[in-house]
Each structure stands twice: as C-alpha cells, then as structure tokens.
Design a protein around this motif. Sequence first.
Motif, PDB file in Angstrom:
ATOM      1  N   ILE A  39       2.526   6.659   0.308  1.00 43.66           N
ATOM      2  CA  ILE A  39       3.922   7.164  -0.124  1.00 43.66           C
ATOM      3  C   ILE A  39       5.343   6.174  -0.137  1.00 43.66           C
ATOM      4  CG2 ILE A  39       3.428   9.097   1.481  1.00 43.66           C
ATOM      5  CD1 ILE A  39       6.183   8.591   3.665  1.00 43.66           C
ATOM      6  N   THR A  40       4.967   5.050   0.640  1.00 37.59           N
ATOM      7  CA  THR A  40       6.107   4.069  -0.430  1.00 37.59           C
ATOM      8  C   THR A  40       5.029   3.197  -1.883  1.00 37.59           C
ATOM      9  OG1 THR A  40       4.670   2.053   1.160  1.00 37.59           O
ATOM     10  CG2 THR A  40       6.075   2.754   2.034  1.00 37.59           C
ATOM     11  N   LEU A  41       4.165   4.018  -2.126  1.00 39.12           N
ATOM     12  CA  LEU A  41       4.594   3.022  -3.249  1.00 39.12           C
ATOM     13  C   LEU A  41       5.164   3.812  -4.553  1.00 39.12           C
ATOM     14  CD1 LEU A  41       0.731   2.413  -3.039  1.00 39.12           C
ATOM     15  CD2 LEU A  41       2.544   0.796  -2.975  1.00 39.12           C
ATOM     16  N   THR A  42       5.324   3.401  -5.763  1.00 32.56           N
ATOM     17  CA  THR A  42       5.978   3.785  -6.668  1.00 32.56           C
ATOM     18  C   THR A  42       4.666   4.344  -7.702  1.00 32.56           C
ATOM     19  OG1 THR A  42       6.308   2.195  -8.050  1.00 32.56           O
ATOM     20  CG2 THR A  42       8.399   2.699  -6.494  1.00 32.56           C
ATOM     21  N   LEU A  43       5.117   5.051  -8.621  1.00 35.31           N
ATOM     22  CA  LEU A  43       4.234   6.075  -9.700  1.00 35.31           C
ATOM     23  C   LEU A  43       3.861   4.776 -10.075  1.00 35.31           C
ATOM     24  CD1 LEU A  43       5.740   9.736 -10.279  1.00 35.31           C
ATOM     25  CD2 LEU A  43       3.763   9.354  -8.868  1.00 35.31           C
ATOM     26  N   GLN A  44       4.167   3.986 -10.641  1.00 34.77           N
ATOM     27  CA  GLN A  44       4.394   2.308 -11.612  1.00 34.77           C
ATOM     28  C   GLN A  44       2.838   2.087 -10.787  1.00 34.77           C
ATOM     29  OE1 GLN A  44       7.326   0.773 -13.208  1.00 34.77           O
ATOM     30  NE2 GLN A  44       5.901  -1.155 -14.305  1.00 34.77           N
ATOM     31  N   ARG A  45       3.841   1.489  -9.368  1.00 41.03           N
ATOM     32  CA  ARG A  45       2.382   0.553  -8.507  1.00 41.03           C
ATOM     33  C   ARG A  45       0.998   0.813  -8.066  1.00 41.03           C
ATOM     34  NH1 ARG A  45       0.966  -4.388  -7.920  1.00 41.03           N
ATOM     35  NH2 ARG A  45       0.661  -5.072  -5.935  1.00 41.03           N
ATOM     36  N   ALA A  47      -0.174   3.846  -9.608  1.00 39.53           N
ATOM     37  CA  ALA A  47      -1.504   3.706 -11.179  1.00 39.53           C
ATOM     38  C   ALA A  47      -1.900   2.115 -11.642  1.00 39.53           C
ATOM     39  CB  ALA A  47      -0.305   3.578 -12.536  1.00 39.53           C
ATOM     40  N   GLU A  48      -0.575   0.875 -11.226  1.00 39.20           N
ATOM     41  CA  GLU A  48      -1.195  -0.220 -11.278  1.00 39.20           C
ATOM     42  C   GLU A  48      -2.706  -1.408 -10.152  1.00 39.20           C
ATOM     43  OE1 GLU A  48       2.426  -2.891 -10.864  1.00 39.20           O
ATOM     44  OE2 GLU A  48       2.878  -2.546 -13.433  1.00 39.20           O
ATOM     45  N   LEU A  49      -1.860  -0.019  -9.546  1.00 39.51           N
ATOM     46  CA  LEU A  49      -3.305  -0.602  -8.119  1.00 39.51           C
ATOM     47  C   LEU A  49      -4.855  -0.042  -8.831  1.00 39.51           C
ATOM     48  CD1 LEU A  49      -1.508  -0.440  -5.065  1.00 39.51           C
ATOM     49  CD2 LEU A  49      -1.905  -2.490  -6.092  1.00 39.51           C
ATOM     50  N   LYS A  50      -4.721   1.728  -9.041  1.00 40.85           N
ATOM     51  CA  LYS A  50      -5.266   2.284  -8.987  1.00 40.85           C
ATOM     52  C   LYS A  50      -6.336   1.418 -10.610  1.00 40.85           C
ATOM     53  CE  LYS A  50      -4.776   6.670  -7.455  1.00 40.85           C
ATOM     54  NZ  LYS A  50      -4.914   8.112  -7.488  1.00 40.85           N
ATOM     55  N   LEU A  52      -6.386  -1.920 -10.799  1.00 38.83           N
ATOM     56  CA  LEU A  52      -7.236  -2.735 -10.396  1.00 38.83           C
ATOM     57  C   LEU A  52      -8.593  -2.569  -9.950  1.00 38.83           C
ATOM     58  CD1 LEU A  52      -6.678  -5.623  -9.946  1.00 38.83           C
ATOM     59  CD2 LEU A  52      -5.676  -4.455  -7.734  1.00 38.83           C
ATOM     60  N   TYR A  53      -8.375  -1.556  -9.331  1.00 37.42           N
ATOM     61  CA  TYR A  53      -9.308  -1.551  -8.565  1.00 37.42           C
ATOM     62  C   TYR A  53     -10.575   0.245  -9.434  1.00 37.42           C
ATOM     63  CZ  TYR A  53      -7.273  -3.307  -4.294  1.00 37.42           C
ATOM     64  OH  TYR A  53      -6.546  -4.265  -3.544  1.00 37.42           O
ATOM     65  N   GLY A  54     -10.241  -0.131 -10.118  1.00 36.75           N
ATOM     66  CA  GLY A  54     -10.875   0.663 -11.396  1.00 36.75           C
ATOM     67  C   GLY A  54     -11.284   2.314 -10.488  1.00 36.75           C
ATOM     68  N   LEU A  55     -10.485   2.513  -9.975  1.00 35.20           N
ATOM     69  CA  LEU A  55     -10.186   4.149  -9.632  1.00 35.20           C
ATOM     70  C   LEU A  55      -9.602   5.216 -11.114  1.00 35.20           C
ATOM     71  CD1 LEU A  55      -8.766   3.538  -5.824  1.00 35.20           C
ATOM     72  CD2 LEU A  55     -10.507   3.881  -6.936  1.00 35.20           C
ATOM     73  N   ASP A  56      -9.315   4.449 -11.552  1.00 39.41           N
ATOM     74  CA  ASP A  56      -8.472   5.282 -13.077  1.00 39.41           C
ATOM     75  C   ASP A  56      -9.843   5.493 -14.296  1.00 39.41           C
ATOM     76  OD1 ASP A  56      -8.888   2.577 -13.406  1.00 39.41           O
ATOM     77  OD2 ASP A  56      -7.085   2.578 -15.437  1.00 39.41           O
ATOM     78  N   GLN A  57     -11.193   4.757 -13.863  1.00 34.88           N
ATOM     79  CA  GLN A  57     -12.156   4.798 -14.972  1.00 34.88           C
ATOM     80  C   GLN A  57     -12.719   5.641 -14.339  1.00 34.88           C
ATOM     81  OE1 GLN A  57     -14.670   1.390 -13.967  1.00 34.88           O
ATOM     82  NE2 GLN A  57     -13.017  -0.355 -14.871  1.00 34.88           N
ATOM     83  N   PRO A  58     -14.030   6.438 -15.291  1.00 34.37           N
ATOM     84  CA  PRO A  58     -14.291   7.792 -15.417  1.00 34.37           C
ATOM     85  C   PRO A  58     -15.333   7.835 -14.253  1.00 34.37           C
ATOM     86  CG  PRO A  58     -14.340   6.622 -17.481  1.00 34.37           C
ATOM     87  CD  PRO A  58     -13.701   5.469 -17.278  1.00 34.37           C
ATOM     88  N   MET A  59     -15.863   8.798 -13.556  1.00 33.64           N
ATOM     89  CA  MET A  59     -16.911   8.974 -12.417  1.00 33.64           C
ATOM     90  C   MET A  59     -18.193   8.429 -12.437  1.00 33.64           C
ATOM     91  SD  MET A  59     -17.198  12.058  -9.546  1.00 33.64           S
ATOM     92  CE  MET A  59     -15.052  12.391  -9.763  1.00 33.64           C
TER      93      MET A  59
END
Length: 319
Positions: A39-45, A47-50, A52-59
């Motif tokens: 909960i300490t992360l902002t929405l922008q941060r 999204a950046e981390l996702k 970075l770790y490839g969590l925003d890519q297709p399954m």
Amino acid sequence: MRNFIIRRLLQTIPMLLLASLLIFFIFALTPGDFIDGNITLTLQRAAELKALYGLDQPMLLRYLRWLGQLLQGNLGYSLQYQIPVSTLLNQYIWHSFLLATVAMVMYWGIALAVGVASAVKPYSLFDHLVTVLIFAAMSFPTFFLCLLLIKWFAVDLHWLPVGGMLRTGSEARGMQWVLEVAAHLALPVIALVMLQAGSLTRYFRASMLDVIRMDYIRTARAKGLREHTVILRHALRNALLPIITLLGFELPGLFSGALITEKIFNWPGAGHIQLDSLSARDYPVLMGFTMFLAVLTILGNLLADVLYAWVDPRIRLRS
C-alpha cells in the motif's frame, strides 16, 4: 531394466510440462500480487515495477518466459526478499531436509518394527494396545500436539529448548554445535514421529497380515523353518512391496517442510518460507518452490517404479 527406466524417463517429460502449466496458471490467475499488496506504492510506481518484472505482459508470454527460465535452472526472483528463489530456498531447505530425514528414519523404523510385531500376533493384547496408542496419537491436531510438547518438555520440565535451531547469539562450533542442534531438533521430531508413525504402522500391519496368510508361508513353516526366518526372510520381503510406493513419495516430503510444525517451533525451514511468501503474495517463490516439489514428486514416483521393478521382475515384463 535399462529399457524400463528409459520408458519411465520419457513419460516424465509431458508430466513435467503439464505440472508447470498448472502451477503457473493457478498462481497467475490468483487475484493480486506482491506489488498490489504494497500500500506504500503509488499507482505510477506500481505500474513501473510491474513493467520491470514483466507482470504487465500477456499471460501466455509470461508462462513461456518462466518456462524458459526453469529449463535454465532458474526458479525465479523473489519480490519480497529481492534475491533469486534458488538462493532463498538454499538458505532454508536443508534445515527442512535435516528435520524430515531424522523424523522419517525414526517413524519408518518404529512403524516397521511395531507393524510386523502386531501382524505376527494379531488381536493380541499388544496389538490392541498399539492400535489404541496409534489412534490416540493420530487424533491430536498438529498445533495442539506441538504446543503440548512445548509445555511438557520445555516449560514444565525444562529438558529441551522451546524452539529455533540454535540458542540466541550462539557461537557453538563442532560437536557443541551438533549437540545444540540435536536438542532443538528433539521436539519437532517427536511431533512428526507421533503424527506419521501411526498410519504407516497400520500399512505395515495390513501388508504383513496379507502375506502371512498365503500358502507359501504355511509351506515354509511346514518345512520346519524357524519362525524368525519365515517372518524376516520370506514374509517381510513380499510385504514391503506395497510400501515401496509410499517410500517414493517421501522424497518431496524431505524438502517441502512441515508447515505447522516448523512455524510453531520456529524452525528455520522451507515451510516457514512458504507461509511468509503466501501471506506476502510473493508468487515467484511459491511457483518456483511448488515446481521444485513437483519435480521431486515425479522423481520419487520414478524411483518407486524402478525399486518395484527391481524387487519384482514381473513388473518389467508387463510394462
């Protein structure tokens, strides 16, 4: 025998692929992850981390990437601990292996001796007493049994330490370290033996009873062989055949850790890491470790098949 082993090895390949597919999609379809739970992360941060770790890519792309890492021996990267999963597990998994190995040797030895003795004299006073003790031990919930052992042996009698693997700030070396670890190991081993020995004893007893009633055992006795020879050389060897399958499935149990037991006794094993990763939703750790256990399960099944075929050559002919 060689052809039998090769066939079994080839059969494990589609099983491993299916296991990896199920494991990945079960965790991937679980709502939320480690980043969403922070909960300490902002929405922008976030999204950046996702990204970075490839969590925003297709399954499907994420699965192929994860599968490629597995083929290279890479179990993934822990988001919570910020180290590779293999490194994290290597720090704790051998503690679980030590605990499980000591416990397994003890409860297999106890189950074998007691199960055979009960089968040799079925429905005797000894057999009834063993049955009562077995069901009494198996009826205890794990957490209650562990807390009861702590109260009796650590709090009331002060014979054994409450938990952990070493004393706080301990700098023990050599034999002193071994004795200290053994003292901390005693209570969790007692708990695991009490929980596991009962059902295994019943398996040994039932298997021995089936064998003792067979005609070739009567023939061996009629030939004048001593009872000791009949039981140990003729009956026990054949009674162990169904138990070999159970022995193969002990392999993943040596590394998976006893979740509740390790948590209550604060034993620094893999079970402790699983619970922490689950509460933090650190899915790379859970996926990598579950896949590791799946590989051990398949290898244990393969080992059981090979041992079964070695003991009973008829298995090789039918396969």
